[in-house]
Structure formats: structure tokens, C-alpha cells
Scaffold this active site. Structure first.
Site, PDB file in Angstrom:
ATOM      1  N   CYS A  32       6.050 -29.986   5.739  1.00  0.00           N
ATOM      2  CA  CYS A  32       6.511 -31.356   6.240  1.00  0.00           C
ATOM      3  C   CYS A  32       5.457 -32.256   6.944  1.00  0.00           C
ATOM      4  O   CYS A  32       5.164 -33.310   6.563  1.00  0.00           O
ATOM      5  CB  CYS A  32       7.933 -31.231   7.266  1.00  0.00           C
ATOM      6  SG  CYS A  32       9.157 -30.143   6.318  1.00  0.00           S
ATOM      7  N   HIS A  56      -0.057 -16.824  -9.198  1.00  0.00           N
ATOM      8  CA  HIS A  56       0.081 -16.423 -10.659  1.00  0.00           C
ATOM      9  C   HIS A  56      -1.004 -15.546 -11.010  1.00  0.00           C
ATOM     10  O   HIS A  56      -0.960 -14.248 -11.593  1.00  0.00           O
ATOM     11  CB  HIS A  56       0.331 -17.625 -11.533  1.00  0.00           C
ATOM     12  CG  HIS A  56       0.430 -17.422 -12.970  1.00  0.00           C
ATOM     13  ND1 HIS A  56       1.527 -16.612 -13.358  1.00  0.00           N
ATOM     14  CD2 HIS A  56      -0.539 -17.499 -14.017  1.00  0.00           C
ATOM     15  CE1 HIS A  56       1.290 -16.278 -14.781  1.00  0.00           C
ATOM     16  NE2 HIS A  56       0.161 -17.105 -14.991  1.00  0.00           N
ATOM     17  N   CYS A  68      12.974 -28.374  10.387  1.00  0.00           N
ATOM     18  CA  CYS A  68      13.997 -27.361  10.624  1.00  0.00           C
ATOM     19  C   CYS A  68      13.942 -26.312  11.549  1.00  0.00           C
ATOM     20  O   CYS A  68      14.425 -25.533  11.845  1.00  0.00           O
ATOM     21  CB  CYS A  68      14.589 -26.717   9.310  1.00  0.00           C
ATOM     22  SG  CYS A  68      13.517 -25.507   8.880  1.00  0.00           S
ATOM     23  N   CYS A  86       9.359 -23.572  11.099  1.00  0.00           N
ATOM     24  CA  CYS A  86       7.899 -23.184  11.367  1.00  0.00           C
ATOM     25  C   CYS A  86       7.617 -22.482  12.765  1.00  0.00           C
ATOM     26  O   CYS A  86       6.916 -21.447  12.743  1.00  0.00           O
ATOM     27  CB  CYS A  86       6.850 -24.539  11.295  1.00  0.00           C
ATOM     28  SG  CYS A  86       7.305 -25.430   9.826  1.00  0.00           S
ATOM     29  N   CYS A 128       8.198 -10.340 -15.733  1.00  0.00           N
ATOM     30  CA  CYS A 128       7.826 -11.627 -14.828  1.00  0.00           C
ATOM     31  C   CYS A 128       8.883 -12.636 -14.725  1.00  0.00           C
ATOM     32  O   CYS A 128       9.875 -12.618 -15.307  1.00  0.00           O
ATOM     33  CB  CYS A 128       6.665 -12.142 -15.833  1.00  0.00           C
ATOM     34  SG  CYS A 128       6.371 -14.031 -15.507  1.00  0.00           S
ATOM     35  N   CYS A 140       5.900 -23.579  -2.112  1.00  0.00           N
ATOM     36  CA  CYS A 140       6.185 -24.220  -0.917  1.00  0.00           C
ATOM     37  C   CYS A 140       5.048 -24.746  -0.149  1.00  0.00           C
ATOM     38  O   CYS A 140       5.179 -25.527   0.644  1.00  0.00           O
ATOM     39  CB  CYS A 140       7.181 -23.347   0.089  1.00  0.00           C
ATOM     40  SG  CYS A 140       6.180 -22.218   0.821  1.00  0.00           S
ATOM     41  N   CYS A 166       8.556 -13.383  -1.618  1.00  0.00           N
ATOM     42  CA  CYS A 166       9.478 -14.096  -2.425  1.00  0.00           C
ATOM     43  C   CYS A 166       9.736 -13.671  -3.890  1.00  0.00           C
ATOM     44  O   CYS A 166      10.553 -13.481  -4.621  1.00  0.00           O
ATOM     45  CB  CYS A 166       9.052 -15.627  -2.593  1.00  0.00           C
ATOM     46  SG  CYS A 166       8.820 -16.376  -0.997  1.00  0.00           S
ATOM     47  N   CYS A 223      10.080 -18.974 -11.282  1.00  0.00           N
ATOM     48  CA  CYS A 223       8.962 -18.879 -10.519  1.00  0.00           C
ATOM     49  C   CYS A 223       7.645 -20.194 -10.668  1.00  0.00           C
ATOM     50  O   CYS A 223       7.190 -20.441 -11.841  1.00  0.00           O
ATOM     51  CB  CYS A 223       8.275 -17.544 -11.037  1.00  0.00           C
ATOM     52  SG  CYS A 223       7.026 -17.152  -9.716  1.00  0.00           S
ATOM     53  N   CYS A 247       6.624 -23.574   3.814  1.00  0.00           N
ATOM     54  CA  CYS A 247       8.060 -24.111   4.111  1.00  0.00           C
ATOM     55  C   CYS A 247       8.968 -22.796   4.432  1.00  0.00           C
ATOM     56  O   CYS A 247      10.015 -22.360   3.695  1.00  0.00           O
ATOM     57  CB  CYS A 247       8.544 -24.821   3.123  1.00  0.00           C
ATOM     58  SG  CYS A 247      10.009 -25.841   4.049  1.00  0.00           S
ATOM     59  N   CYS A 293       0.133 -15.035  -0.325  1.00  0.00           N
ATOM     60  CA  CYS A 293       1.391 -14.195  -0.442  1.00  0.00           C
ATOM     61  C   CYS A 293       1.338 -13.034  -1.103  1.00  0.00           C
ATOM     62  O   CYS A 293       2.175 -12.277  -0.678  1.00  0.00           O
ATOM     63  CB  CYS A 293       2.736 -14.991  -0.777  1.00  0.00           C
ATOM     64  SG  CYS A 293       2.796 -16.712   0.222  1.00  0.00           S
ATOM     65  N   CYS A 296      -0.893 -12.080  -9.319  1.00  0.00           N
ATOM     66  CA  CYS A 296       0.343 -11.521  -9.267  1.00  0.00           C
ATOM     67  C   CYS A 296       0.436 -10.274  -9.899  1.00  0.00           C
ATOM     68  O   CYS A 296      -0.104  -9.954 -10.799  1.00  0.00           O
ATOM     69  CB  CYS A 296       1.494 -12.607  -9.670  1.00  0.00           C
ATOM     70  SG  CYS A 296       3.278 -12.046  -9.879  1.00  0.00           S
ATOM     71  N   CYS A 354       8.757 -17.551  -6.665  1.00  0.00           N
ATOM     72  CA  CYS A 354       8.137 -18.334  -5.748  1.00  0.00           C
ATOM     73  C   CYS A 354       8.306 -20.041  -6.073  1.00  0.00           C
ATOM     74  O   CYS A 354       8.704 -20.456  -7.210  1.00  0.00           O
ATOM     75  CB  CYS A 354       6.521 -18.317  -5.953  1.00  0.00           C
ATOM     76  SG  CYS A 354       5.254 -19.549  -5.269  1.00  0.00           S
TER      77      CYS A 354
HETATM   78 FE1  FSX Z   1       9.369 -28.273   7.596  1.00  0.00          FE
HETATM   79 FE2  FSX Z   1       9.343 -26.862   9.941  1.00  0.00          FE
HETATM   80 FE3  FSX Z   1      10.096 -26.354   6.009  1.00  0.00          FE
HETATM   81 FE4  FSX Z   1      11.298 -26.107   8.129  1.00  0.00          FE
HETATM   82  O1  FSX Z   1      10.156 -27.721  11.077  1.00  0.00           O
HETATM   83  S1  FSX Z   1       7.757 -26.942   6.472  1.00  0.00           S
HETATM   84  S2  FSX Z   1      11.635 -27.986   6.796  1.00  0.00           S
HETATM   85  S3  FSX Z   1      10.663 -24.457   7.114  1.00  0.00           S
HETATM   86  O2  FSX Z   1      10.440 -25.643   9.653  1.00  0.00           O
HETATM   87  O3  FSX Z   1       8.503 -28.547   9.250  1.00  0.00           O
HETATM   88 FE1  SF4 Z   2       3.220 -15.684 -12.359  1.00  0.00          FE
HETATM   89 FE2  SF4 Z   2       5.607 -15.910 -11.206  1.00  0.00          FE
HETATM   90 FE3  SF4 Z   2       5.082 -14.259 -13.361  1.00  0.00          FE
HETATM   91 FE4  SF4 Z   2       4.078 -13.697 -11.096  1.00  0.00          FE
HETATM   92  S1  SF4 Z   2       6.271 -13.633 -11.554  1.00  0.00           S
HETATM   93  S2  SF4 Z   2       2.992 -13.693 -13.147  1.00  0.00           S
HETATM   94  S3  SF4 Z   2       3.346 -15.643 -10.275  1.00  0.00           S
HETATM   95  S4  SF4 Z   2       5.069 -16.607 -13.281  1.00  0.00           S
HETATM   96 FE1  SF4 Z   3       4.603 -17.944  -0.885  1.00  0.00          FE
HETATM   97 FE2  SF4 Z   3       5.529 -19.195  -3.173  1.00  0.00          FE
HETATM   98 FE3  SF4 Z   3       7.107 -17.969  -1.195  1.00  0.00          FE
HETATM   99 FE4  SF4 Z   3       5.931 -20.146  -0.421  1.00  0.00          FE
HETATM  100  S1  SF4 Z   3       7.566 -19.984  -1.992  1.00  0.00           S
HETATM  101  S2  SF4 Z   3       5.998 -18.510   0.763  1.00  0.00           S
HETATM  102  S3  SF4 Z   3       4.066 -20.127  -1.554  1.00  0.00           S
HETATM  103  S4  SF4 Z   3       5.752 -17.089  -2.574  1.00  0.00           S
END
Ligand code: FSX
Ligand code: SF4
Ligand code: SF4
Length: 314
Positions: free
Chosen positions: A151, A238, A48, A51, A262, A298, A289, A268, A189, A277, A241, A295
């Protein structure tokens, strides 16, 4: 703030407050970065462009600094000034000249159905250049392939259930075609800009200090079983966290506006996700996130199918 190249290295080594790439770098890279500027090609398949956008949002160091001082970016479909045959010809000419020494960055998955014709990057002499053949051709002669985004690293969203284009990860496409170029995965992602720039700087420095082969050996040493650099992906979200004491107490938020408890019951996937992160945070360190939502896991090979439904526990 105007940064010199020396400042940039300080940023990467964590000696400037507020920048966290930190522990993976050695201050001795100052001279290395001053003389080694690799050619880099960035190609995009099924993705998309998130990245690329994430990379362009790099705060410390700025993307301008990276592009002007750290690498020579010879090809990037979104930001390069030239287009068409001129751009393509530049990529293939420089790749020939730099055979075995350039870095290939790949964003997006590779569709292999219909001989790759679901994703065409360009046309040369009236012949379509598919993502599939371009990936194979460019990867074959690269020093290292760096997959940015889930991806390209694992298939990601394009490879989710219903995958009519047969979207495939780059490591699988290369393995299926007998290409043994070293591969580094920087998933997410999208991936955090620090993860992309930090990985590149680590690789450039290692190659400069130890030579191509031994330097790439150093890069391979820091990868986990899924090809990810452990300085960024070696910690479980986790386990680290700030909400972990609440999880241990069974104190779960039932609505997103509850910032005390939590987020597990809101969906999550932190227990299944490995990245930093929780301490690096996003948007220049403003939030992440879990603070505002959950979370989604991703950065994991099973994203998105194994993490779905996103907003249900389990
Ligand atoms: Fe993939 Fe890149 Fe997700 Fe997007 O293009 S990792 S769909 S955020 O940006 O490849
Ligand atoms: Fe685990 Fe998510 Fe709870 Fe944080 S918010 S303690 S990562 S389940
Ligand atoms: Fe980080 Fe989880 Fe957000 Fe991905 S979805 S950027 S692993 S906190």
C-alpha cells in the site's frame, strides 16, 4: 531462547541455522549495532495493519529483541503505550531534535482527495493532522523513508480500481511535493517480517559503518528499479519454484488439494512475482502461499488489479 545483541547479529548474518536473512549482511556489523540505535517513527495510513501484525510475528529475531536492542521505536499507533497529545508531542519533539537522522517507516497508502481528509492521524490544537501532511512533514526531515507493505510502496489495495479517496503511494506523494529523501520499498501484502527487519538492519549498519550519506548510498545501491532491496526481491518466484519441472511438462493442478502439480491453472502469479518466498517461506518457515494456494503477486507494483482475478490463470 534468550538472545544477546551479538546473537542477533549472528542471526542476521545467517550464522545461526534456520534464519535466512543471510547473504546481505556482513559480520563486521557487530560493533556497529552495539553503538548505533536510531530513532524510528512508524505511521499508518490506508492499510489493514497486516504489515504491523506481520512484523510482530517475527520469530528470529523476536520483535522484543528488535525493539529493545536494535532501534528506538518512538511512535507506533498500534503498539505504543501512550496516546493522544502525549504521543503526538513526543513524535514531533524527537523528530525536531533528530532532524535528518531518524528513520520514518510508513505503512498504508496516502489518500490525497479532499486535501487528505479521508485519513486523519490525530488532532493538535483542534486541527486535524492528516496522513498526507504528516507524511510530508515527517518525510522531509527523515534520513530515509522505509515503506512497509504494498500500500505505501505502490498504492496496493486502497489504490485499486474504484479509488474514491485517491489513495496514492508514498514515493509518488513525495515526488509530487518535491521531497527528495531517499526511499526504500519493502512491499508485500503483508511483507515478510525478515524483509522488514533485514532491510532496517542493513540500513542501520550501512549508516553506522560509512556515515549517513555514504551509508544511505550503500542502501540505494541494493535497490531494484521499483525501490526494493534485491537480496529479498531480486529473484523470480516462478524461475525458482519447486513446481517448475511440472510447469515445463504442462502438468497442472486442477484442484487446490493436488499438491503434485504446478498451480498455474489455479491462478498462480508466480511468473510475475519477484521475491524469495519460495525459499524463505512464511510462519517461521512452515509453508508458503504456493504450497497451499497460489502466489497472488502481492509484492508487485501492479497488485492487486494486474493480478486479478486471483484464481484464474493468466
Ligand atoms: Fe497494505 Fe499494511 Fe496489505 Fe495490509 O497496513 S500491504 S493492506 S497486508 O497491512 O498496508
Ligand atoms: Fe510457476 Fe506458480 Fe507453477 Fe510455481 S506453481 S511453477 S510459481 S506457475
Ligand atoms: Fe510471496 Fe506471492 Fe505469497 Fe506475496 S502472494 S507472499 S509474493 S508467494
Amino acid at each position: 531462547m534468550s538472545l544477546t545483541r551479538r546473537d542477533f547479529v549472528k542471526l542476521c548474518t545467517g550464522t545461526v541455522a534456520g534464519f535466512g536473512v543471510s547473504q546481505m549482511f556482513n559480520p563486521s556489523i557487530v560493533h556497529a549495532l552495539e553503538k548505533f540505535v536510531p530513532h524510528v517513527f512508524w505511521i499508518q495510513g490506508q492499510g489493514c495493519t497486516g504489515c504491523s501484525v506481520s512484523l510482530l510475528n517475527s520469530v528470529h529475531p523476536s520483535i522484543a529483541k528488535v525493539l529493545l536492542d536494535v532501534i528506538t521505536l518512538d511512535f507506533h499507533p498500534t503498539i505504543m503505550g501512550s496516546e493522544g497529545e502525549m504521543a503526538w508531542g513526543h513524535m514531533t519533539d524527537v523528530a525536531k531534535e533528530q532532524k535528518g537522522r531518524y528513520i520514518l517507516i510508513i505503512e498504508g497508502a496516502v489518500p490525497v482527495a479532499e486535501n487528505g481528509h479521508y485519513c486523519v492521524l490525530g488532532e493538535v490544537d483542534h486541527k486535524e493532522q492528516t496522513m498526507l501532511e504528516t507524511t510530508l512533514e515527517m518525510a522531509k526531515n527523515a534520513a530515509v523513508v522505509v515503506n512497509v507493505g504494498t500500500c505505501s510502496a505502490f498504492g496496493g489495495i486502497p489504490a485499486a480500481a474504484g479509488n474514491v479517496t485517491e489513495a496514492t503511494s508514498v514515493p509518488k506523494v513525495l515526488a509530487d511535493n518535491g521531497i527528495k529523501t531517499p526511499v526504500v520499498n519493502v512491499p508485500g501484502c503483508p511483507p515478510h517480517p525478515d524483509w522488514m527487519i533485514g532491510t532496517l538492519v542493513f540500513a542501520i549498519n550501512a549508516i553506522e559503518e560509512k556515515g549517513l550519506e555514504a551509508g544511505l548510498g550503500e542502501v540505494v545501491k541494493i535497490l531494484d528499479a521499483d525501490g526494493r532491496p534485491t537480496p529479498f526481491f531480486g529473484q523470480n518466484i516462478h524461475d525458482n519454484c519447486p513446481y517448475l519441472p511440472k510447469f515445463d511438462d504442462d502438468s497442472y493442478a486442477e484442484v487446490f488439494t493436488d499438491k503434485e502439480n504446478c498451480r498455474y491453472e489455479l491462478g498462480c502469479k508466480g511468473p510475475s512475482a519477484n521475491s524469495d518466498c519460495y525459499k524463505r517461506k512464511w510462519n517461521g518457515g512452515v509453508n508458503w502461499c504456493v504450497e497451499n494456494a497460489v502466489c497472488l503477486g502481492c509484492v508487485e507494483p501492479g497488485f492487486p488489479d494486474e493480478m486479478s482475478p486471483f484464481y484464474e490463470a493468466g
